[in-house]
Design an enzyme around this catalytic site. Structure first.
Site, short mmCIF file in Angstrom:
data_model
loop_
_atom_site.label_atom_id
_atom_site.label_comp_id
_atom_site.label_asym_id
_atom_site.label_seq_id
_atom_site.Cartn_x
_atom_site.Cartn_y
_atom_site.Cartn_z
N GLY A 1 -20.74 23.69 -68.02
CA GLY A 1 -21.52 22.54 -68.47
C GLY A 1 -22.97 22.94 -68.70
O GLY A 1 -23.35 24.10 -68.52
N GLY B 1 -16.85 23.26 -66.25
CA GLY B 1 -16.52 22.22 -67.22
C GLY B 1 -15.37 22.60 -68.16
O GLY B 1 -14.65 21.73 -68.65
N GLU C 1 -19.45 27.66 -58.86
CA GLU C 1 -20.60 26.78 -58.59
C GLU C 1 -21.34 27.07 -57.30
O GLU C 1 -22.53 26.72 -57.18
CB GLU C 1 -20.17 25.31 -58.62
CG GLU C 1 -19.87 24.77 -60.02
CD GLU C 1 -18.47 25.09 -60.52
OE1 GLU C 1 -17.71 25.80 -59.81
OE2 GLU C 1 -18.13 24.62 -61.62
N ASP D 1 -16.79 20.92 -59.21
CA ASP D 1 -16.63 19.49 -59.54
C ASP D 1 -15.57 19.34 -60.64
O ASP D 1 -14.55 20.00 -60.57
CB ASP D 1 -17.99 18.87 -59.88
CG ASP D 1 -18.59 19.41 -61.17
OD1 ASP D 1 -18.29 20.55 -61.54
OD2 ASP D 1 -19.38 18.69 -61.81
C1 QUE Z 1 -22.41 29.77 -61.92
C2 QUE Z 1 -22.05 28.61 -62.57
C3 QUE Z 1 -22.28 28.45 -63.95
C4 QUE Z 1 -22.87 29.50 -64.65
C5 QUE Z 1 -23.23 30.68 -63.99
C6 QUE Z 1 -23.00 30.79 -62.63
C7 QUE Z 1 -21.93 27.24 -64.65
C8 QUE Z 1 -22.24 27.16 -66.05
C9 QUE Z 1 -22.82 28.26 -66.70
C10 QUE Z 1 -23.15 28.30 -68.11
C11 QUE Z 1 -22.75 29.39 -68.89
C12 QUE Z 1 -23.08 29.44 -70.24
C13 QUE Z 1 -23.84 28.44 -70.82
C14 QUE Z 1 -24.25 27.37 -70.02
C15 QUE Z 1 -23.91 27.30 -68.69
O1 QUE Z 1 -23.12 29.39 -65.99
O2 QUE Z 1 -21.39 26.26 -64.07
O3 QUE Z 1 -24.97 26.38 -70.60
O4 QUE Z 1 -24.20 28.48 -72.14
O5 QUE Z 1 -21.97 26.03 -66.72
O6 QUE Z 1 -23.35 31.92 -61.96
O7 QUE Z 1 -21.47 27.60 -61.89
#
Ligand code: QUE
Length: 335
Positions: A67, A116, A139, A147
């Site tokens: 997300g 997500g 997470e 979640d």
């Molecule tokens: C742990 C996470 C997430 C993460 C990196 C972590 C996560 C998440 C993203 C993410 C990745 C690419 C994107 C972005 C978000 O990275 O939940 O907007 O372009 O969404 O170490 O939990």
């Protein structure tokens, strides 16, 4: 519809197609994408020409990496709680819409599928993984918790596998994802375009037709040790059991648990234990409540900063160690 859209929806034969189309951001879901997905599913729900929905990710790296956690961090820091609440409410409503969808919803997962991305796939009965599929709920590394209904589905994976994966954030790849319960079918990447086309022509029957035999399960030999270690009542006790086991499989688990937020480990264990006794709607409600207390904890802003914004991967957690997390502080974060 334009080719610039971050979600491309179209009808193709008997199916409605959804393409998550933000490949440079690994197809991570922002609020606009969540709204586009919701709108398409609601339109097709009552469209007699659409017999099933097929969702895929653009590019060859990711189905969906998660997300928009940078947006969520900014909303939290600036005190824009309505924006944060809207994101989670609409994301979790989408997860529920998929779980209860009256027509087959088929996720074709090739590449990264985290957070997500798991939320828009795992709640459907039809999930195809390729040998390049990579599932994780990472997470705890950003001071948050699994979640999108993960507090419902992780406790329902075999034994304590979901607790192991939810605390450590470790990855499950390819056919292992079928054994672990993230995917229902295994189809090689080379056959995915043919499967996708066949779904539009013949419907669900194509799933079995394109399913390849599963290679061996790489986690099989650790399953009983995982169940023993991760059935403990507290994070410190899980760590003691891992150290006592001492097997090679415990090294990545211990390394991960020493890197992620100690507080997040503690509230995640509590959330997963509670989720075992909840329905999916109840679990999503409990998760929504938990977003408020966990995001208000300093580890969320710090974790997203270290892992995603600055990418120094050196978060300063408070408290800094598993042993110094106060159980009463964690308990107070739950209703
Ligand atoms: C742990 C996470 C997430 C993460 C990196 C972590 C996560 C998440 C993203 C993410 C990745 C690419 C994107 C972005 C978000 O990275 O939940 O907007 O372009 O969404 O170490 O939990």
């Amino acid at each position: 519809m334009t080719t610039e859209a971050t979600v491309i929806t179209r009808r193709d034969g008997r199916v409605g197609r959804i393409l998550l189309n933000r490949p440079k951001a690994l197809n991570a879901l922002d609020l606009e994408m969540i709204r586009a997905l919701t709108r398409a599913l609601k339109d097709w729900q009552d469209d007699p020409h659409v017999h099933a929905v097929v969702i895929e990710g653009a590019g060859d790296r990711a189905f969906c990496a998660g997300g928009d956690i940078v947006f969520l961090r900014e909303g939290q820091i600036s005190g824009n709680r309505p924006a944060v609440d809207a994101f989670f409410q609409e994301e979790y409503a989408l997860n529920l819409l998929i779980a209860a969808y009256p027509k087959p919803y088929i996720a074709l997962i090739d590449g990264i599928c985290m957070g997500g991305g798991i939320g828009v796939s795992v709640h459907s009965p039809h999930r195809v993984a390729t040998e390049h599929a990579m599932f994780a709920m990472p997470e705890t590394a950003i001071g948050f918790f699994p979640d999108i209904g993960a507090t419902y589905f992780l406790p329902r994976l075999p034994g304590q596998l979901g607790v192991y994966l939810g605390l450590t954030g470790l990855r499950v790849k390819g056919a292992d994802a079928v054994y672990a319960g993230f995917a229902t079918h295994y189809t090689p990447r080379a056959q995915l375009p043919a499967l996708s086309a066949a779904l539009a022509e013949q419907g669900l029957a194509a799933l079995a037709q394109f399913a390849a035999p599963l290679p061996a399960y790489s986690l099989a030999e650790y399953r009983s040790a995982i169940d023993h270690c991760f059935s403990a009542d507290s994070v410190p006790e899980i760590v003691r059991r891992l150290e006592a086991d001492g097997g090679a499989w415990t090294e990545p688990a211990l390394k991960a648990m020493r890197h992620v937020s100690p507080s997040a480990l503690s509230w995640t264990l509590e959330a997963l234990r509670r989720g075992a006794d909840l329905t999916l709607p109840q679990a999503l409600d409990a998760e929504f409540a938990l977003t408020k207390t966990t995001m208000a904890h300093p580890d969320f802003a710090e974790g997203v900063r270290a892992m995603v914004v600055d990418k120094d991967r050196q978060p300063k957690w408070s408290p800094a160690t598993i042993e110094t997390v106060d159980p009463a502080t964690i308990s107070a974060m739950f209703r």
